[in-house]
Design a protein around this motif. Structure first.
Motif, short mmCIF file in Angstrom:
data_model
loop_
_atom_site.label_atom_id
_atom_site.label_comp_id
_atom_site.label_asym_id
_atom_site.label_seq_id
_atom_site.Cartn_x
_atom_site.Cartn_y
_atom_site.Cartn_z
N ILE A 274 0.85 -1.19 0.00
CA ILE A 274 0.00 0.00 0.00
C ILE A 274 0.88 1.23 0.00
N GLY A 275 0.48 2.23 -0.75
CA GLY A 275 1.21 3.49 -0.77
C GLY A 275 0.26 4.65 -0.94
N PRO A 276 0.60 5.84 -0.43
CA PRO A 276 -0.26 7.01 -0.58
C PRO A 276 -0.29 7.48 -2.03
N ALA A 277 -1.46 7.94 -2.48
CA ALA A 277 -1.60 8.46 -3.84
C ALA A 277 -2.21 9.86 -3.81
N GLY A 278 -2.21 10.50 -2.66
CA GLY A 278 -2.82 11.81 -2.47
C GLY A 278 -3.67 11.77 -1.22
N THR A 279 -4.20 12.91 -0.81
CA THR A 279 -5.05 12.95 0.38
C THR A 279 -6.28 12.07 0.16
N GLY A 280 -6.48 11.11 1.05
CA GLY A 280 -7.62 10.22 0.96
C GLY A 280 -7.54 9.19 -0.15
N LEU A 281 -6.38 9.04 -0.77
CA LEU A 281 -6.19 8.08 -1.86
C LEU A 281 -5.09 7.10 -1.51
N TYR A 282 -5.35 5.82 -1.80
CA TYR A 282 -4.39 4.77 -1.46
C TYR A 282 -4.26 3.80 -2.63
N GLY A 333 -17.86 15.07 2.11
CA GLY A 333 -17.29 14.76 0.81
C GLY A 333 -15.88 15.27 0.61
N THR A 334 -15.21 15.67 1.68
CA THR A 334 -13.83 16.13 1.59
C THR A 334 -12.88 14.95 1.72
N PRO A 335 -11.90 14.80 0.82
CA PRO A 335 -10.95 13.70 0.95
C PRO A 335 -10.24 13.72 2.31
N ILE A 336 -10.05 12.52 2.88
CA ILE A 336 -9.42 12.42 4.19
C ILE A 336 -8.65 11.12 4.30
N ASN A 337 -7.53 11.17 4.95
CA ASN A 337 -6.77 9.96 5.24
C ASN A 337 -7.41 9.28 6.45
#
Length: 348
Positions: A274-282, A333-337
């Motif tokens: 798993i790796g981060p792809a942006g805020t709230g994206l994996y 609806g705001t992206p969040i980790n």
């Protein structure tokens, strides 16, 4: 209708998870019935659908009628995950046999609670005694808001229970599904309601006597809500409750950061990444699992009203399955980790 966006071929992957050793069981069990479908917004996708003749028909905004041919079974459980770059979720409405077919209705919503069409991946499974030994542990419940069980299964024959707590919370116990602990395996939770609702896993604990799970559900405004829900538990077995076949499956818990090795499993012995792809994206990779048809389900985890889905459909770079990406959002609806559980399962 929207189509899934084409995906690039270049992937950045951080492999930072552990894996457990895999030993083939001496015997295996299959469920009574299972079926799944990947809907891209206009058509079913063969690599994510079984039976192949499964159909999806749109109804009122956000409503879908899925027909799984030849898969009729009483009760069982349904899980569904929205696939959309914008914040959406999907939930079960109702399901049941129609002749030899299983008919499932699902509803999808965008952030704020308005019904909306979206691509999705949906899954149906039903198991019943007599139980046959499987390699791992498996169980599910379909529970009313009161805790009354619509359906229940436990691969070790234990009597599952659901106890209501504060509004929108339930304690689910899977006795006899004992594991080493303190947290082992994976879970999927889905709201079952004619009105907007979504469910997630708040937390769970594992020990030698079984599994204890705290489920939480919210309405479209992010307030706790009492609703019917389904919950499935898997440990070193597929989301269908069988081991061999299917022998290609894996799961992972992003807490975040990653959960313990016992919540990150790959049936081939590979190391899920798993790796981060942006805020709230994996971005995730499941080695050696590129065997189709297959299904992916995602459930948010943690005590808040955040929810998670898929940014786009998973795809295959043989021998690996790649999920680009899991996406997570606040109720607004705001992206969040945030935390989530993901399960990847092949038919074979």
């Amino acid at each position: 209708m929207m189509r899934l966006l084409a995906r690039g071929a270049t992937l950045l992957m951080a492999l930072s998870a552990g894996a457990l050793a895999w030993t083939a069981p001496a015997s295996a069990a299959m469920p009574d019935r299972f079926a799944f479908v990947l809907w891209d917004g206009t058509a079913t996708v063969a690599t994510g659908t079984t039976p192949a003749a499964t159909t999806v028909v749109t109804g009122p905004p956000g409503r879908y009628r899925i027909v799984f041919p030849g898969a009729a079974a009483p009760r069982g459980v349904v899980h569904v995950t929205a696939i959309n770059a914008a914040p959406h979720w999907c939930q079960a409405n109702t399901w049941g046999p129609s002749g030899v077919d299983e008919v499932v209705y699902i509803d999808c919503y965008k952030a704020g609670g308005a019904p909306d069409f979206t691509p999705f991946t949906a899954f149906f499974e039903r198991s019943s005694p007599p139980n046959i030994a499987i390699n791992g542990r498996f169980g599910y419940v379909d529970a009313q808001p009161t805790g009354a069980l619509v359906d229940s299964f436990n691969s070790m024959g234990g009597l599952n229970s659901v106890t209501p707590g504060p509004v929108g919370q339930w304690t689910v116990k899977f006795p006899a599904l004992g594991t080493p602990g303190p947290v082992d395996g994976s879970l999927q939770a889905t709201a079952v309601s004619p009105t907007a609702a979504r469910c997630k896993v708040f937390k769970w604990a594992s020990n030698a006597s079984g599994q204890t799970v705290l489920v939480g559900c919210f309405d479209a405004l992010g307030a706790p809500v009492n609703t019917r829900f389904t919950l499935t538990y898997q440990y070193q077995t597929s989301l269908y409750g069988a081991s061999w076949p299917p022998k290609y499956f894996g799961y992972l818990w992003n807490r975040p950061p990653l959960g313990p090795a016992s919540t990150n499993f790959n049936s081939t012995g590979g190391v899920n990444g798993i790796g981060p792809a942006g805020t709230g994206l994996y971005l995730l990779k499941f080695p050696n699992l590129a065997v189709t048809p297959d299904t992916v389900q995602v459930t948010a985890a943690g005590p808040t009203s955040d929810f998670c889905g898929l940014n786009g459909a998973w795809f295959h770079f043989p021998p690996d399955t790649v999920v680009r990406d899991v996406n997570c959002f606040t109720n607004a609806g705001t992206p969040i980790n945030t935390g989530f559980l993901i399960s990847v399962n092949s038919q074979f």
